[in-house]
Motif scaffolding. Structure first.
Motif, mmCIF file in Angstrom:
data_model
loop_
_atom_site.group_PDB
_atom_site.id
_atom_site.type_symbol
_atom_site.label_atom_id
_atom_site.label_comp_id
_atom_site.label_asym_id
_atom_site.label_seq_id
_atom_site.Cartn_x
_atom_site.Cartn_y
_atom_site.Cartn_z
ATOM 1 N N UNK A 1 0.814 -1.221 0.000
ATOM 2 C CA UNK A 1 0.000 0.000 0.000
ATOM 3 C C UNK A 1 0.843 1.264 0.000
ATOM 4 N N UNK A 2 2.173 1.138 0.164
ATOM 5 C CA UNK A 2 3.003 2.304 0.423
ATOM 6 C C UNK A 2 4.300 2.254 -0.391
ATOM 7 N N UNK A 3 4.870 3.410 -0.623
ATOM 8 C CA UNK A 3 6.228 3.471 -1.144
ATOM 9 C C UNK A 3 7.193 3.076 -0.034
ATOM 10 N N UNK A 4 8.115 2.150 -0.262
ATOM 11 C CA UNK A 4 9.042 1.740 0.795
ATOM 12 C C UNK A 4 9.804 2.903 1.421
ATOM 13 N N UNK A 5 10.140 3.914 0.635
ATOM 14 C CA UNK A 5 10.856 5.062 1.183
ATOM 15 C C UNK A 5 10.025 5.757 2.261
ATOM 16 N N UNK A 6 8.731 5.887 2.037
ATOM 17 C CA UNK A 6 7.861 6.541 3.020
ATOM 18 C C UNK A 6 7.840 5.753 4.328
ATOM 19 N N UNK A 7 7.744 4.427 4.227
ATOM 20 C CA UNK A 7 7.734 3.596 5.440
ATOM 21 C C UNK A 7 9.068 3.694 6.162
ATOM 22 N N UNK A 8 10.171 3.694 5.412
ATOM 23 C CA UNK A 8 11.488 3.848 6.047
ATOM 24 C C UNK A 8 11.573 5.174 6.780
ATOM 25 N N UNK A 9 11.078 6.244 6.181
ATOM 26 C CA UNK A 9 11.116 7.550 6.834
ATOM 27 C C UNK A 9 10.205 7.597 8.059
ATOM 28 N N UNK A 10 9.017 7.016 7.942
ATOM 29 C CA UNK A 10 8.087 7.024 9.068
ATOM 30 C C UNK A 10 8.656 6.250 10.260
#
Length: 337
Positions: free
Chosen positions: A85-94
């Motif tokens: 559901x998400x871009x991996x970069x966004x999850x890494x940043x979160x």
């Protein structure tokens, strides 16, 4: 192994009860997390679900931050983030942000299902071009952001915060796909036996057989989700459990709703076929007194050899839910003295 010598954790679906609201649900979640910390639970996870009127934890990373801010030492994480559901970069940043704020306390559990129906999945994944089939590649990309390789330097962006942080990654699943993938990468694995019990034992065997030691783990580490509803009498626990049975009945019928209050009997609410289907899905559910719960939990631990249990308790009344987890904590304490 018995309940006395493995960690117990909590998976909170942040239920929105009939007549309640998300705000009410979040207050209850934080209250339960604070009690869980005091009672000695190991970790507290929340799950990503969408388009479900009875579950409040859709913005999972935000809820994790809320729980971590209101507690001091219990591990807090996702059970899980649905990575497609998400871009991996966004999850890494979160999760890099969460780990920077609450160091040493954040877990990142990952799933590849949508955590929703197909309508919501299409809305979530618009522009991502992901249907879950590229989950291994997404996992590789996400892990790179935390620990960049020379191969990716200069090609991929940097996760700030995130890069260089030790955020434990778990793979979650209800089939053999994530079990084998977790084993291949030497990652911890959590199986969703609280709603998909049939494949638990084969998935654990697949995970252990495919396990390769890694910089994360030198041997397999598996956790299983179990529904537990404890009360001072078996009859009271069976009564509380009817809220969960109604929820699963609604899922079978394709109806999404809030968590209903318990009823004296499910007779008349379901057909015999529906009863069999619900009971089958809830075969890894334990309801009863401490003695009943202890006996059945120990049997599950012996059968599966799991290293940790994560407990789900879909109970309508918040005080009854607190009491259920308190009784389980008392059982842990009694067995460990």
């Amino acid at each position: 192994m018995t309940i006395s010598n493995i960690p117990l954790s909590i998976l909170d679906l942040a239920p929105i009860v009939t007549g309640g609201s998300p705000a009410h649900s979040f207050r209850n979640t934080l209250d339960l997390a604070q009690h869980a910390e005091k009672w000695g639970y190991h970790r507290y996870w929340v799950a990503e679900h969408h388009n479900m009127p009875g579950i409040a934890s859709s913005a999972t990373s935000v809820v994790i931050g809320y729980i971590a801010a209101g507690t001091e030492k219990i591990r807090v994480g996702s059970g899980g983030i649905m990575l497609p559901n998400h871009a991996p970069l966004v999850i890494a940043e979160q999760f890099g942000t969460l780990e920077s704020m609450y160091p040493g306390r954040i877990d990142l559990g990952l799933g590849r299902a949508p955590g929703s129906d197909q309508v919501a999945a299409r809305a979530l994944r618009r522009g991502l071009g992901s249907n879950g089939e590229d989950f291994p590649e997404q996992l590789k990309e996400l892990r790179h952001y935390f620990n960049p390789t020379e191969e990716g330097r200069g090609i991929m962006p940097r996760a700030v915060p995130g890069e260089g942080l030790d955020v434990p990654i778990w793979l979650l699943g209800s089939s053999g796909f994530s079990a084998q993938l977790a084993g291949h990468h030497g990652l911890p694995f959590a199986f969703a036996s609280h709603f998909a019990p049939d494949f638990l034992v084969p998935a654990l065997k697949l995970y252990r057989d495919s396990f390769r030691p890694s910089s994360v783990l030198d041997k397999p580490y598996a956790m299983a989700g179990i529904n537990v509803i404890a009360a001072d009498t078996d009859e009271a626990a069976a009564y509380l459990a009817t809220s969960q049975e109604q929820a699963f009945l609604n899922l079978i019928r394709g109806r999404m709703g809030q968590l209903n209050p318990p009823v004296d009997t499910m007779d008349g609410l379901w057909t015999e076929q529906e009863k069999m289907m619900v009971r089958k899905q809830l075969s890894f559910t334990i309801s009863g007194t401490k003695a009943t719960v202890k006996e059945k939990l120990n049997a599950i631990i012996e059968e599966t050899g799991v290293d940790e249990l994560i407990v789900v308790s879909q109970i309508y009344d918040h005080n009854a839910r607190l009491r259920s987890f308190e009784l389980l904590a008392e059982l842990m304490s009694e067995d460990r003295t």
